[in-house]
Design a protein around this motif. Structure first.
Motif, PDB file in Angstrom:
ATOM      1  N   ALA A  96      60.748 -82.788 -35.783  1.00  0.00           N
ATOM      2  CA  ALA A  96      60.586 -82.905 -37.148  1.00  0.00           C
ATOM      3  C   ALA A  96      59.059 -82.594 -37.724  1.00  0.00           C
ATOM      4  CB  ALA A  96      61.239 -84.086 -37.631  1.00  0.00           C
ATOM      5  N   PHE A  97      58.258 -83.411 -36.929  1.00  0.00           N
ATOM      6  CA  PHE A  97      56.655 -83.137 -37.067  1.00  0.00           C
ATOM      7  C   PHE A  97      56.414 -82.040 -36.869  1.00  0.00           C
ATOM      8  CE2 PHE A  97      52.586 -83.128 -35.594  1.00  0.00           C
ATOM      9  CZ  PHE A  97      51.905 -83.593 -36.409  1.00  0.00           C
ATOM     10  N   MET A  98      56.713 -81.320 -35.677  1.00  0.00           N
ATOM     11  CA  MET A  98      56.130 -79.981 -35.325  1.00  0.00           C
ATOM     12  C   MET A  98      56.814 -78.866 -36.210  1.00  0.00           C
ATOM     13  SD  MET A  98      54.084 -80.611 -32.895  1.00  0.00           S
ATOM     14  CE  MET A  98      53.641 -78.638 -32.226  1.00  0.00           C
ATOM     15  N   VAL A  99      58.105 -79.091 -36.704  1.00  0.00           N
ATOM     16  CA  VAL A  99      58.675 -78.038 -37.592  1.00  0.00           C
ATOM     17  C   VAL A  99      57.812 -77.879 -38.917  1.00  0.00           C
ATOM     18  CG1 VAL A  99      60.802 -77.612 -38.839  1.00  0.00           C
ATOM     19  CG2 VAL A  99      60.943 -78.025 -36.518  1.00  0.00           C
ATOM     20  N   ARG A 100      57.465 -79.149 -39.442  1.00  0.00           N
ATOM     21  CA  ARG A 100      56.591 -79.180 -40.617  1.00  0.00           C
ATOM     22  C   ARG A 100      55.223 -78.585 -40.557  1.00  0.00           C
ATOM     23  NH1 ARG A 100      58.728 -84.679 -40.676  1.00  0.00           N
ATOM     24  NH2 ARG A 100      56.606 -85.455 -40.176  1.00  0.00           N
ATOM     25  N   GLN A 101      54.798 -78.392 -39.217  1.00  0.00           N
ATOM     26  CA  GLN A 101      53.455 -77.989 -39.032  1.00  0.00           C
ATOM     27  C   GLN A 101      53.397 -76.499 -38.627  1.00  0.00           C
ATOM     28  OE1 GLN A 101      50.567 -79.902 -39.541  1.00  0.00           O
ATOM     29  NE2 GLN A 101      52.218 -81.518 -40.221  1.00  0.00           N
ATOM     30  N   VAL A 102      54.427 -75.903 -37.999  1.00  0.00           N
ATOM     31  CA  VAL A 102      54.435 -74.661 -37.098  1.00  0.00           C
ATOM     32  C   VAL A 102      55.726 -73.835 -37.719  1.00  0.00           C
ATOM     33  CG1 VAL A 102      53.100 -75.300 -35.389  1.00  0.00           C
ATOM     34  CG2 VAL A 102      55.639 -75.255 -35.259  1.00  0.00           C
ATOM     35  N   GLY A 103      56.498 -74.475 -38.225  1.00  0.00           N
ATOM     36  CA  GLY A 103      57.653 -73.896 -38.891  1.00  0.00           C
ATOM     37  C   GLY A 103      58.913 -73.949 -37.837  1.00  0.00           C
ATOM     38  N   THR A 104      60.019 -73.283 -38.392  1.00  0.00           N
ATOM     39  CA  THR A 104      61.232 -73.674 -37.901  1.00  0.00           C
ATOM     40  C   THR A 104      61.570 -73.019 -36.415  1.00  0.00           C
ATOM     41  OG1 THR A 104      62.161 -71.693 -38.824  1.00  0.00           O
ATOM     42  CG2 THR A 104      62.568 -73.952 -39.921  1.00  0.00           C
ATOM     43  N   GLY A 105      60.441 -72.157 -35.861  1.00  0.00           N
ATOM     44  CA  GLY A 105      60.660 -71.588 -34.721  1.00  0.00           C
ATOM     45  C   GLY A 105      60.134 -72.195 -33.613  1.00  0.00           C
ATOM     46  N   PHE A 106      59.799 -73.742 -34.013  1.00  0.00           N
ATOM     47  CA  PHE A 106      59.237 -74.545 -33.002  1.00  0.00           C
ATOM     48  C   PHE A 106      60.407 -74.847 -32.040  1.00  0.00           C
ATOM     49  CE2 PHE A 106      59.114 -78.974 -31.284  1.00  0.00           C
ATOM     50  CZ  PHE A 106      57.954 -78.755 -30.554  1.00  0.00           C
ATOM     51  N   ARG A 107      60.170 -74.766 -30.642  1.00  0.00           N
ATOM     52  CA  ARG A 107      61.028 -75.363 -29.667  1.00  0.00           C
ATOM     53  C   ARG A 107      60.166 -76.204 -28.506  1.00  0.00           C
ATOM     54  NH1 ARG A 107      63.570 -73.288 -33.020  1.00  0.00           N
ATOM     55  NH2 ARG A 107      65.195 -71.922 -32.752  1.00  0.00           N
ATOM     56  N   PHE A 108      60.820 -77.175 -27.881  1.00  0.00           N
ATOM     57  CA  PHE A 108      60.445 -77.871 -26.954  1.00  0.00           C
ATOM     58  C   PHE A 108      60.574 -77.047 -25.597  1.00  0.00           C
ATOM     59  CE2 PHE A 108      61.296 -81.839 -29.349  1.00  0.00           C
ATOM     60  CZ  PHE A 108      59.818 -82.200 -29.599  1.00  0.00           C
ATOM     61  N   HIS A 109      59.743 -75.906 -25.452  1.00  0.00           N
ATOM     62  CA  HIS A 109      59.610 -75.159 -24.202  1.00  0.00           C
ATOM     63  C   HIS A 109      58.950 -75.783 -23.044  1.00  0.00           C
ATOM     64  CE1 HIS A 109      55.742 -73.507 -25.176  1.00  0.00           C
ATOM     65  NE2 HIS A 109      56.198 -73.101 -26.267  1.00  0.00           N
ATOM     66  N   MET A 110      59.126 -75.350 -21.849  1.00  0.00           N
ATOM     67  CA  MET A 110      58.648 -76.009 -20.715  1.00  0.00           C
ATOM     68  C   MET A 110      57.124 -76.099 -20.719  1.00  0.00           C
ATOM     69  SD  MET A 110      60.959 -77.126 -18.977  1.00  0.00           S
ATOM     70  CE  MET A 110      60.083 -77.613 -17.435  1.00  0.00           C
TER      71      MET A 110
END
Length: 203
Positions: A96-110
């Motif tokens: 949720a924090f990262m989405v707020r910072q970088v947008g809905t394209g955020f993913r926990f990729h490797m």
């Protein structure tokens, strides 16, 4: 379930023989449980533990360090100045924090998860910058993500299609099954043109 050509892991008696074959992590975990070997680890560390056990008869201790931080990543309020601690975990609070910072394209990729694990002491501001740089690289049509060394299957497929662009995924998987069912001298199961012999055999 093991491949027909591979020996049962319980029939292996030396580390040298162990390392000649491809093992699924599930097989390694079962073996470790049977022999009271710590099994909370990555695949290659499990192989090292079993190899040590086979050569010495000693049960190796887990090398995993316990977190020294008590910071609760699941419930604490996160800010750009939050320091990445050794108790860090990927979770919905971080997402949720990262989405707020970088947008809905955020993913926990490797690549990002590996960066977080390797950068204790830096801040979430640094993490945001790192993720944006990774996103920019991924947007390049010519960019190929780095495959983790333990993911032999994905690396095999990439190398297979680089050498055989006209072949299909079904054919690639047949060659991979042939490769992982065969012993090697160095424990690696990288693609080799000789693997195409699998396509000449009965499926």
């Amino acid at each position: 379930m093991t491949d027909p050509q591979r020996p049962d892991i319980n029939s292996i008696h030396t580390s040298e023989e162990l390392r000649r074959w491809y093992w699924l992590k599930a097989e390694l975990v079962v073996y470790c449980r049977q022999h009271s070997i710590p099994y909370s680890a990555g695949k290659f560390e499990l192989i090292d533990r079993i190899a040590h056990y086979l050569d010495t008869g000693e049960i190796p201790r887990s090398r995993r360090k316990r977190a020294t931080s008590t910071f609760d990543w699941a419930h604490e309020t996160l800010t750009l100045d939050t320091v990445i601690t050794d108790s860090y975990r990927n979770n919905e609070n971080v997402r949720a924090f990262m989405v707020r910072q970088v947008g809905t394209g955020f993913r926990f990729h490797m690549e990002f998860m590996a960066w977080m694990k390797a950068n204790n002491g830096k801040t979430l501001r640094d993490a945001v910058i790192a993720w944006q740089k990774m996103a920019n690289k991924r947007a390049d049509a010519n960019h190929q993500t780095k495959i983790a060394h333990h993911n032999q299957y994905n690396q095999y497929l990439r190398d297979f299609f680089a050498n055989n662009p006209a072949l299909t995924m079904k054919e690639a998987r047949r060659c991979w099954l042939y490769k992982r069912s065969s012993p090697t001298e160095n424990g690696g199961h990288a693609y080799h043109p000789d693997d195409l012999i699998a396509l000449e055999q009965e499926p």
